[in-house]
Write an enzyme that holds these catalytic residues in place. Sequence first.
Site, PDB file in Angstrom:
ATOM      1  N   ASP A  13      33.740  31.872  45.575  1.00 36.54           N
ATOM      2  CA  ASP A  13      32.817  33.012  45.602  1.00 36.54           C
ATOM      3  C   ASP A  13      31.593  32.769  46.475  1.00 36.54           C
ATOM      4  O   ASP A  13      30.497  33.265  46.196  1.00 36.54           O
ATOM      5  CB  ASP A  13      32.385  33.394  44.169  1.00 36.54           C
ATOM      6  CG  ASP A  13      33.575  33.664  43.286  1.00 36.54           C
ATOM      7  OD1 ASP A  13      34.574  34.200  43.799  1.00 36.54           O
ATOM      8  OD2 ASP A  13      33.517  33.333  42.088  1.00 36.54           O
ATOM      9  N   LYS A  16      33.205  34.215  51.257  1.00 38.04           N
ATOM     10  CA  LYS A  16      34.188  34.015  52.324  1.00 38.04           C
ATOM     11  C   LYS A  16      34.652  35.347  52.892  1.00 38.04           C
ATOM     12  O   LYS A  16      34.809  35.506  54.103  1.00 38.04           O
ATOM     13  CB  LYS A  16      35.409  33.245  51.782  1.00 38.04           C
ATOM     14  CG  LYS A  16      35.080  31.858  51.264  1.00 38.04           C
ATOM     15  CD  LYS A  16      36.285  31.187  50.642  1.00 38.04           C
ATOM     16  CE  LYS A  16      36.744  31.763  49.335  1.00 38.04           C
ATOM     17  NZ  LYS A  16      35.807  31.637  48.214  1.00 38.04           N
ATOM     18  N   GLY A  40      39.100  36.806  44.692  1.00 35.45           N
ATOM     19  CA  GLY A  40      38.465  38.111  44.813  1.00 35.45           C
ATOM     20  C   GLY A  40      37.503  38.029  45.964  1.00 35.45           C
ATOM     21  O   GLY A  40      36.486  37.339  45.877  1.00 35.45           O
ATOM     22  N   HIS A  41      37.839  38.642  47.077  1.00 37.14           N
ATOM     23  CA  HIS A  41      37.026  38.553  48.294  1.00 37.14           C
ATOM     24  C   HIS A  41      36.415  39.925  48.578  1.00 37.14           C
ATOM     25  O   HIS A  41      37.142  40.904  48.769  1.00 37.14           O
ATOM     26  CB  HIS A  41      37.871  38.076  49.472  1.00 37.14           C
ATOM     27  CG  HIS A  41      38.407  36.687  49.286  1.00 37.14           C
ATOM     28  ND1 HIS A  41      39.255  36.083  50.173  1.00 37.14           N
ATOM     29  CD2 HIS A  41      38.198  35.774  48.307  1.00 37.14           C
ATOM     30  CE1 HIS A  41      39.547  34.866  49.751  1.00 37.14           C
ATOM     31  NE2 HIS A  41      38.920  34.656  48.605  1.00 37.14           N
ATOM     32  N   THR A 128      41.972  32.009  35.684  1.00 36.67           N
ATOM     33  CA  THR A 128      41.844  33.461  35.825  1.00 36.67           C
ATOM     34  C   THR A 128      42.969  34.197  35.082  1.00 36.67           C
ATOM     35  O   THR A 128      43.005  35.426  35.098  1.00 36.67           O
ATOM     36  CB  THR A 128      41.903  33.872  37.314  1.00 36.67           C
ATOM     37  OG1 THR A 128      43.170  33.438  37.832  1.00 36.67           O
ATOM     38  CG2 THR A 128      40.771  33.242  38.113  1.00 36.67           C
ATOM     39  N   GLN A 223      39.675  30.450  46.996  1.00 32.88           N
ATOM     40  CA  GLN A 223      39.113  29.403  46.152  1.00 32.88           C
ATOM     41  C   GLN A 223      38.193  28.511  47.011  1.00 32.88           C
ATOM     42  O   GLN A 223      37.536  29.038  47.891  1.00 32.88           O
ATOM     43  CB  GLN A 223      40.221  28.590  45.441  1.00 32.88           C
ATOM     44  CG  GLN A 223      40.923  29.369  44.342  1.00 32.88           C
ATOM     45  CD  GLN A 223      41.934  30.374  44.863  1.00 32.88           C
ATOM     46  OE1 GLN A 223      42.828  30.041  45.615  1.00 32.88           O
ATOM     47  NE2 GLN A 223      41.809  31.619  44.465  1.00 32.88           N
ATOM     48  N   GLY A 301      35.294  39.278  36.224  1.00 33.87           N
ATOM     49  CA  GLY A 301      34.049  39.806  35.676  1.00 33.87           C
ATOM     50  C   GLY A 301      33.255  38.794  34.857  1.00 33.87           C
ATOM     51  O   GLY A 301      32.232  39.122  34.263  1.00 33.87           O
ATOM     52  N   SER A 413      23.822  34.846  55.849  1.00 35.11           N
ATOM     53  CA  SER A 413      23.875  36.227  55.359  1.00 35.11           C
ATOM     54  C   SER A 413      22.668  36.507  54.477  1.00 35.11           C
ATOM     55  O   SER A 413      22.201  35.653  53.728  1.00 35.11           O
ATOM     56  CB  SER A 413      25.198  36.515  54.646  1.00 35.11           C
ATOM     57  OG  SER A 413      25.223  35.962  53.363  1.00 35.11           O
ATOM     58  N   GLY A 415      22.274  39.689  52.769  1.00 38.80           N
ATOM     59  CA  GLY A 415      22.560  40.853  51.938  1.00 38.80           C
ATOM     60  C   GLY A 415      24.066  41.033  51.916  1.00 38.80           C
ATOM     61  O   GLY A 415      24.774  40.471  52.758  1.00 38.80           O
TER      62      GLY A 415
HETATM   63  P1  GDP Z   1      34.437  35.119  48.092  1.00 35.94           P
HETATM   64  O1  GDP Z   1      35.395  34.949  46.956  1.00 35.94           O
HETATM   65  O2  GDP Z   1      33.999  33.804  48.660  1.00 35.94           O
HETATM   66  O3  GDP Z   1      34.934  36.055  49.148  1.00 35.94           O
HETATM   67  O4  GDP Z   1      33.131  35.770  47.466  1.00 35.94           O
HETATM   68  P2  GDP Z   1      33.078  37.006  46.427  1.00 35.94           P
HETATM   69  O5  GDP Z   1      33.329  38.260  47.156  1.00 35.94           O
HETATM   70  O6  GDP Z   1      33.886  36.713  45.212  1.00 35.94           O
HETATM   71  O7  GDP Z   1      31.584  36.885  45.940  1.00 35.94           O
HETATM   72  C1  GDP Z   1      30.525  36.993  46.813  1.00 35.94           C
HETATM   73  C2  GDP Z   1      29.617  38.126  46.313  1.00 35.94           C
HETATM   74  O8  GDP Z   1      28.413  38.027  47.000  1.00 35.94           O
HETATM   75  C3  GDP Z   1      30.162  39.505  46.605  1.00 35.94           C
HETATM   76  O9  GDP Z   1      29.742  40.384  45.608  1.00 35.94           O
HETATM   77  C4  GDP Z   1      29.525  39.855  47.941  1.00 35.94           C
HETATM   78  O10 GDP Z   1      29.406  41.243  48.150  1.00 35.94           O
HETATM   79  C5  GDP Z   1      28.179  39.221  47.746  1.00 35.94           C
HETATM   80  N1  GDP Z   1      27.502  38.754  48.959  1.00 35.94           N
HETATM   81  C6  GDP Z   1      28.027  38.146  50.050  1.00 35.94           C
HETATM   82  N2  GDP Z   1      27.057  37.771  50.895  1.00 35.94           N
HETATM   83  C7  GDP Z   1      25.889  38.142  50.321  1.00 35.94           C
HETATM   84  C8  GDP Z   1      24.521  38.016  50.698  1.00 35.94           C
HETATM   85  O11 GDP Z   1      24.158  37.475  51.743  1.00 35.94           O
HETATM   86  N3  GDP Z   1      23.585  38.503  49.831  1.00 35.94           N
HETATM   87  C9  GDP Z   1      23.926  39.097  48.659  1.00 35.94           C
HETATM   88  N4  GDP Z   1      22.954  39.528  47.875  1.00 35.94           N
HETATM   89  N5  GDP Z   1      25.201  39.229  48.277  1.00 35.94           N
HETATM   90  C10 GDP Z   1      26.164  38.754  49.090  1.00 35.94           C
HETATM   91  P1  IMO Z   2      37.726  33.092  45.371  1.00 38.41           P
HETATM   92  O1  IMO Z   2      38.795  33.038  46.434  1.00 38.41           O
HETATM   93  C1  IMO Z   2      36.001  31.198  41.850  1.00 38.41           C
HETATM   94  C2  IMO Z   2      38.793  29.039  39.235  1.00 38.41           C
HETATM   95  C3  IMO Z   2      38.981  29.582  37.837  1.00 38.41           C
HETATM   96  C4  IMO Z   2      39.266  28.292  37.083  1.00 38.41           C
HETATM   97  C5  IMO Z   2      40.095  27.501  38.087  1.00 38.41           C
HETATM   98  C6  IMO Z   2      41.586  27.589  37.869  1.00 38.41           C
HETATM   99  O2  IMO Z   2      37.332  34.468  44.997  1.00 38.41           O
HETATM  100  O3  IMO Z   2      36.577  32.190  45.703  1.00 38.41           O
HETATM  101  P2  IMO Z   2      43.364  29.511  38.398  1.00 38.41           P
HETATM  102  O4  IMO Z   2      43.469  30.910  37.870  1.00 38.41           O
HETATM  103  O5  IMO Z   2      43.274  29.410  39.865  1.00 38.41           O
HETATM  104  O6  IMO Z   2      44.430  28.608  37.832  1.00 38.41           O
HETATM  105  O7  IMO Z   2      41.972  28.959  37.778  1.00 38.41           O
HETATM  106  O8  IMO Z   2      39.763  28.012  39.368  1.00 38.41           O
HETATM  107  N1  IMO Z   2      39.021  30.005  40.325  1.00 38.41           N
HETATM  108  C7  IMO Z   2      38.052  30.579  41.038  1.00 38.41           C
HETATM  109  N2  IMO Z   2      36.704  30.507  40.942  1.00 38.41           N
HETATM  110  N3  IMO Z   2      36.549  31.914  42.856  1.00 38.41           N
HETATM  111  C8  IMO Z   2      37.889  31.967  43.001  1.00 38.41           C
HETATM  112  O9  IMO Z   2      38.479  32.545  44.071  1.00 38.41           O
HETATM  113  C9  IMO Z   2      38.699  31.324  42.054  1.00 38.41           C
HETATM  114  N4  IMO Z   2      40.036  31.197  41.874  1.00 38.41           N
HETATM  115  C10 IMO Z   2      40.201  30.387  40.835  1.00 38.41           C
HETATM  116  O10 IMO Z   2      37.814  30.219  37.374  1.00 38.41           O
HETATM  117  O11 IMO Z   2      38.075  27.586  36.873  1.00 38.41           O
HETATM  118 MG    MG Z   3      35.586  35.542  44.973  1.00 33.57          MG
END
Ligand code: GDP
Ligand code: IMO
Ligand code: MG
Length: 429
Positions: A13, A16, A40-41, A128, A223, A301, A413, A415
């Site tokens: 998270d 990416k 979740g990207h 997850t 991940q 969530g 970044s 925002g």
């Molecule tokens: P990923 O799994 O690495 O793609 O990241 P996620 O999408 O799960 O989580 C990143 C969260 O941060 C998302 O809700 C993005 O919309 C948000 N986000 C990404 N870059 C920024 C930033 O520079 N500032 C803020 N406030 N939110 C960001």
């Molecule tokens: P993105 O790509 C954050 C974590 C789970 C748990 C561990 C194992 O959005 O960054 P799994 O369901 O893969 O067997 O769970 O890995 N986990 C993540 N944490 N971002 C993710 O993906 C994750 N995918 C798995 O919370 O600790």
């Molecule tokens: Mg994510």
Amino acid sequence: MPAIVIIGAQWGDEGKGRIVDHIAKRTCMVVRYQGGNNAGHTVVIGDKTFKLHQVPAGIMRKGVAAVLGNGMVINPLALVEELDTLQAEGIPIEDIYISSNAHVIMPYHLLLDALEEKQRGAACLGTTLRGIGPAYADKYARCGLRMQDLWPLERFEKRVAEVLPRVNLELEGVFKHEPLTVKEIVDAYAGVAERLAPFVTDTSLLVNNALDKGETVLMEGAQATMLDIDFGTYPYVTSSSPTAGGACQGAGVSPVKIGAVLGVVKVYTSRVGTGPFPTELLDETGDWIVEKGQEYGTTTGRRRRCGWIDLVSLRYATRINGFTDLALTRLDVLSGLDEVKLCVAYEMPDGSITRDYPLNTDTLAQVKPVYEAMPGWSGNLHAARSLTDLPETARNYCIRVSELLGVKLDMVSVGAERDDLIVNSWPIN
Ligand code: GDP
Ligand code: IMO
Ligand code: MG
């Protein structure tokens, strides 16, 4: 142009998705190489928020092919739902390709994930619950089904009939759960199998053809490094290889074709699920970051655990992945703090100080972070488009992180919105 790999440097998270979305506009193809719908990207475009789970975030750029590589485990039901959502939003899905060798997350994988977590009790991993671990376990036990096994229907039925007795032995014998029938599994997937069939192909061939033509291909890790099956905080990890080596294996690309490895780093640290987290803040500052950053999981969530940036684990991630480039994310979230801290070393249980990441998970759970403090910053950073637009203290913080890692700073970044980004340089020109 060679391939660029994008990798989460922490526990996931990091942002990416939005970094992939940005770089994708200069490429012809984005490939996901591991994981499944545990990812979740997020990509935010104007007032619309798109959450990608299995389809690479590159899909958000017109004309960019989206490839689901052989290293992934794919939930066909969830994928069809994701394709429908994209289509409903007017995103074309014609240029999506799914590896015929990618493994399938079967209904019993979801069931086993939940049963295994329950059986672990207090020692649960906090997965997850998307069936990821059991699907990869079957892949390596050589009793998985691949995308190419989903049709024609007779073949699918035959393959399910072959593997199900072993699954039922586990369900009934270990978990005292009622057995599953071939019919219920086939019925659950037959419709979606047919729907996905036109997308399934030899994706390694596609990717290599593009590279051979001199195109740039982006490889999207899901991940993150600290969740890697080999290099993460085992057993509190996912079951795939999100690190740079995994990109070659999971996309069918030679290491010599990788031109850049970009690490995505949140300017603080977050983690969902169980496992050691040396810089975790179990105090008001931690709560403040969670609320300011709305740190709740994109997929499940769940509230994310938050803490200061950890340069010990980030140096380790830099070593394992060979980061050539860095993107820092969420600088705006830390705006408003008088002081920010960077963990630059660990105090080990015996009192010694180390800058090297300890491989033993139990030891890691006992280390104490050694911090360097820097002045904080305030104000709204969303409009910054160059490092010089930032408050001096915020700029110094970014530069310090880049210096401590010895990696070139490409992007910061400020925002969530697509354009809320400072581009300092590009991974490949
Ligand atoms: P990923 O799994 O690495 O793609 O990241 P996620 O999408 O799960 O989580 C990143 C969260 O941060 C998302 O809700 C993005 O919309 C948000 N986000 C990404 N870059 C920024 C930033 O520079 N500032 C803020 N406030 N939110 C960001
Ligand atoms: P993105 O790509 C954050 C974590 C789970 C748990 C561990 C194992 O959005 O960054 P799994 O369901 O893969 O067997 O769970 O890995 N986990 C993540 N944490 N971002 C993710 O993906 C994750 N995918 C798995 O919370 O600790
Ligand atoms: Mg994510």
